[in-house]
Design a protein around this motif. Structure first.
Motif, PDB file in Angstrom:
ATOM      1  N   GLU A  68       0.831  -1.195   0.000  1.00 24.32           N
ATOM      2  CA  GLU A  68       0.000   0.000   0.000  1.00 24.32           C
ATOM      3  C   GLU A  68       0.876   1.260   0.000  1.00 24.32           C
ATOM      4  O   GLU A  68       0.610   2.202  -0.734  1.00 24.32           O
ATOM      5  CB  GLU A  68      -0.874  -0.001   1.245  1.00 24.32           C
ATOM      6  N   SER A  69       1.922   1.257   0.819  1.00 24.63           N
ATOM      7  CA  SER A  69       2.804   2.429   0.838  1.00 24.63           C
ATOM      8  C   SER A  69       3.470   2.634  -0.516  1.00 24.63           C
ATOM      9  O   SER A  69       3.694   3.763  -0.950  1.00 24.63           O
ATOM     10  CB  SER A  69       3.927   2.284   1.877  1.00 24.63           C
ATOM     11  N   LEU A  70       3.783   1.528  -1.172  1.00 26.42           N
ATOM     12  CA  LEU A  70       4.461   1.670  -2.464  1.00 26.42           C
ATOM     13  C   LEU A  70       3.508   2.116  -3.568  1.00 26.42           C
ATOM     14  O   LEU A  70       3.940   2.571  -4.627  1.00 26.42           O
ATOM     15  CB  LEU A  70       5.111   0.349  -2.865  1.00 26.42           C
ATOM     16  N   GLN A  71       2.214   1.940  -3.301  1.00 31.32           N
ATOM     17  CA  GLN A  71       1.227   2.252  -4.333  1.00 31.32           C
ATOM     18  C   GLN A  71       1.385   3.675  -4.880  1.00 31.32           C
ATOM     19  O   GLN A  71       1.274   3.911  -6.082  1.00 31.32           O
ATOM     20  CB  GLN A  71      -0.186   2.055  -3.767  1.00 31.32           C
ATOM     21  N   LEU A  72       1.701   4.623  -3.984  1.00 31.85           N
ATOM     22  CA  LEU A  72       1.841   6.018  -4.405  1.00 31.85           C
ATOM     23  C   LEU A  72       2.920   6.168  -5.473  1.00 31.85           C
ATOM     24  O   LEU A  72       2.731   6.827  -6.492  1.00 31.85           O
ATOM     25  CB  LEU A  72       2.213   6.879  -3.195  1.00 31.85           C
ATOM     26  N   ILE A  73       4.030   5.515  -5.211  1.00 28.50           N
ATOM     27  CA  ILE A  73       5.132   5.592  -6.184  1.00 28.50           C
ATOM     28  C   ILE A  73       4.753   4.865  -7.465  1.00 28.50           C
ATOM     29  O   ILE A  73       4.970   5.354  -8.575  1.00 28.50           O
ATOM     30  CB  ILE A  73       6.418   4.991  -5.576  1.00 28.50           C
ATOM     31  N   GLN A  74       4.128   3.706  -7.289  1.00 27.46           N
ATOM     32  CA  GLN A  74       3.697   2.933  -8.450  1.00 27.46           C
ATOM     33  C   GLN A  74       2.762   3.774  -9.326  1.00 27.46           C
ATOM     34  O   GLN A  74       2.906   3.832 -10.540  1.00 27.46           O
ATOM     35  CB  GLN A  74       3.025   1.648  -7.973  1.00 27.46           C
TER      36      GLN A  74
END
Ligand code: HEB
Length: 650
Positions: A491-497
């Protein structure tokens, strides 16, 4: 059936050296005792690129009908023998841990060459040597054994889907150590009741390929045998239709051998100078003893057709003891040619499946030859190729399109995102999580854990798993207990993704890049990063990769690293690093190993082996006394795991 149109295939570097030498040398052997000819993948792949497959196939076709006195061909055709050899070479494959299969060509060595089921497969290798000698390095034994099976099928009119070349020969049989019967298999994967072995073992009887042909524990009860067939073929990932097509298609050819009750004589292990001489008469030709069962399944055993299924379903079969004094089945009140054919209890089992499914398939294949052609060609290709992993590992010019069980990934998109920018975003995010975390800890650790969990499903045994595809986003992988909590990291990586997805950054690359960056931020060296992964559409490719996720003893820990293709050094450095990151403070260093060696330090059962196993202790001591070396080797081992599934090729 003709070979399908040939796509692909650059004869380049499908095999990287991280995948060889991953098995320990055979007990009692030093590595410089082992043969060296042809065992470096680079040499093999270069030689393979120059191999003239048509010439090999032409020679093999001629070979089939040139009977040699040394071991005469039944009915003037070696096809049956060579198909059985290929099936036994590939049929050791088990989906539980990816072990087995013909890659490595380990059927030439102990322990498997001496398995009861492999009787007289030394003869077929002696017969094939002139062809191996002529074509040399580019034709590995593994490829030759499978290709000889294919050519045998074709030369008797049977259907073949294609050929995936690229099996790299092993220098000894140690890769089969855990298939049994060996002391190590006994300790790690015991079979308390031989004849009723369970997964992860492949067969129901150690030393057989699948099931006892006479029925469970040699009791000729077809109904019970059917259950065992479903169980054991299931362990290699075969469904009912594949199973029935393979058994009946395979037994369209050749015969069983059991001219008298006296047995085959000593195995190669028992007498390497004169293995399996056979104790009936001359021991060969009509006097041959292999399984102790005797006779062909059809009236034309050198010709492909569906008469196995026709006979099986339309005739009445009765149980009797054959000349080898073993249970087999004959046609009741037979006259003429039909009086010469037989069935095994495992064949009759296809008529007495308690689930009713095998009977239905027998009927279908008896009534529709084209249906059998299709099912057999596909199942045979799967059987022969399953242990090779993704289609990108297949070389040569006869490779069919990717099959569903190869879990093909979409082609990677052209990366446009600047990696340094992505990296900077990850660092920013890591720093944010540092300030936000209540304890004030620097919590980059979960990102390293995500990358590790994603990549460490890789199995060097059959080249499945790994982070490419990022299947960790889907069930079943995301639901495995060891992966608990990782959904939050994703979920935290979603922003970067979200920011970079349109610019060719797949999840799989992002997960690894974030893991690398986390390890760097935690004190690791600068990590190599290799981009170009792509994302799978679902979690299909990892449904059966979850064996031993929580290893119980040090023996299983060791086994799980070995399965990933990692050495003892790599196991120590990676485990030591992971434990260090688990400490408060979470800096990557040799601190855990240093503490572990101290007197009185309490460690878990599995960690104690780093202290007390003599070889591992020596490695631990080396790392404990040199943090620079530790960090250097950690970076290398980490990168090896992250890139383990990056097969170069189209
Ligand atoms: Fe088989 C043979 C069993 C499956 C193919 N087989 C055989 C024999 C036996 C058997 C016992 C005899 C050996 C001698 O020589 O003696 N199988 C069996 C079983 C099973 C099987 C139990 C499971 C159920 N197969 C199979 C498959 C295949 C096969 C799957 C393929 C595909 N086989 C075969 C062949 C043969 C046999 C081809 C013949 C060989 C000769 O001829 O030599």
């Amino acid at each position: 059936m003709a070979y399908l149109p040939v796509l692909l295939v650059l004869p380049l570097l499908a095999v990287s050296d991280s995948h060889v030498g991953s098995y320990p040398a055979a007990a009692g052997m030093r590595s410089d005792d082992l043969p060296r000819w042809g065992y470096t993948p680079e040499d093999y792949v270069a030689a393979l690129a120059k191999l003239d497959f048509e010439a090999v196939k032409t020679d093999l076709t001629a070979f089939m009908t040139q009977s040699q006195d040394f071991w005469p061909a039944d009915y003037g055709h070696y096809g049956g023998l060579l198909i059985r050899q290929a099936w036994h070479c590939a049929g050791t494959y088990r989906s539980s841990d990816g072990r087995g299969g013909c890659d490595g060509g380990s059927q030439r060595f102990g322990p498997s060459l001496s398995w009861e089921d492999n009787a007289n497969l030394d003869k077929s290798k002696t017969l094939l040597w002139p062809i191996k000698e002529k074509f040399g390095l580019g034709l590995s034994w593994g490829d030759l054994i499978i290709l000889a099976g294919n050519v045998a099928i074709e030369s008797m009119g049977g259907p073949v889907l294609g050929f995936c070349a690229g099996r790299v020969d092993a220098a000894d049989g140690s890769q089969d150590e855990l298939l049994g019967p060996t002391a190590r298999q006994e300790s790690l994967f015991p079979c308390p009741v031989n004849g009723d072995c369970k997964a992860p073992l492949g067969p129901d009887t150690v030393g057989l390929i699948y099931v006892n042909p006479q029925g469970p524990m040699a009791n000729p009860i077809p109904r019970l045998s059917a259950g065992q067939i479903r169980d054991t073929f299931g362990r290699m990932g075969m469904n009912d239709s594949e199973t029935v097509a393979l058994i009946g298609g395979g037994h369209a050819f050749g015969k069983t051998h059991g001219a008298c009750p006296e047995g085959p004589g000593p195995s190669p292990q028992e007498d390497p100078t004169r293995p399996w001489p056979g104790k009936c008469g001359s021991g060969k030709g009509k006097d041959a003893y292999t399984s102790g069962l005797e006779g062909p399944w059809t009236t034309n055993p050198t010709q492909w057709d569906n008469s196995y299924f026709k006979h099986l379903q339309s005739l009445t079969w009765e149980l009797y003891k054959g000349p080898g004094n073993k249970w087999q089945w004959r046609v009741q009140n037979a006259t003429g040619a039909l009086s010469g054919i037989m069935m095994l209890t495992t064949d009759i089992a296809l008529l007495e499946d308690p689930e009713g499914s095998y009977q239905k398939l027998v009927r279908e294949f008896a009534e529709d030859a084209a249906k059998l052609d299709h099912a057999f060609a596909h199942a045979w290709y799967k059987l022969a190729t399953r242990d090779m992993g993704p289609v990108t590992r297949c070389l040569g010019k006869d490779v069919p399109p990717a099959q569903p069980w190869q879990y093909p990934l979409p082609a990677p998109s052209q990366p446009q995102a600047k990696l340094s920018k992505v990296r900077a975003e990850v660092v920013k995010m890591l720093n944010r999580s540092k300030t936000e975390s209540a304890e004030g800890f620097f919590s980059a650790v979960p990102f390293a854990r995500l990358a590790w969990r994603c990549a460490s499903t890789f199995r060097a045994t059959d080249y499945r798993g790994g982070c490419n595809g990022a299947r960790i986003r889907f069930s079943p992988e995301k639901d495995w207990p060891v992966n608990k909590g990782l959904d939050q990291v994703l979920e935290s990586l979603q922003l970067i993704q979200d920011r970079f997805a349109g610019r060719g950054l797949p999840w799989a690359d992002l997960i690894v890049l974030a893991g690398n960056t986390a390890v760097e931020e935690l004190g690791g060296k600068k990590m190599q990063f290799c981009s170009g992964r792509s994302d799978a559409a679902d979690g299909q490719g990892s449904h059966d990769l979850d064996l031993d996720l929580q290893p119980k003893s040090w023996a299983t820990v060791r086994e799980s690293f070995e399965r990933m293709g990692l050495s003892a050094r790599e196991m120590v450095v990676l485990s030591g690093g992971a434990r260090a990151l688990g400490f408060a403070g979470a800096q990557l260093s040799n601190s855990y190993l240093t503490r572990l060696l101290g007197i009185g330090h309490a460690a878990s059962e599995t960690d104690l082996m780093f202290k007390f196993d003599p070889v591992l202790a020596a490695i631990t001591q080396e790392y404990a006394s040199d943090n620079g070396l530790f960090l250097e080797d950690f970076a290398q081992a980490w990168t090896k795991v992250m890139d383990a599934d990056r097969f170069k090729g189209p």
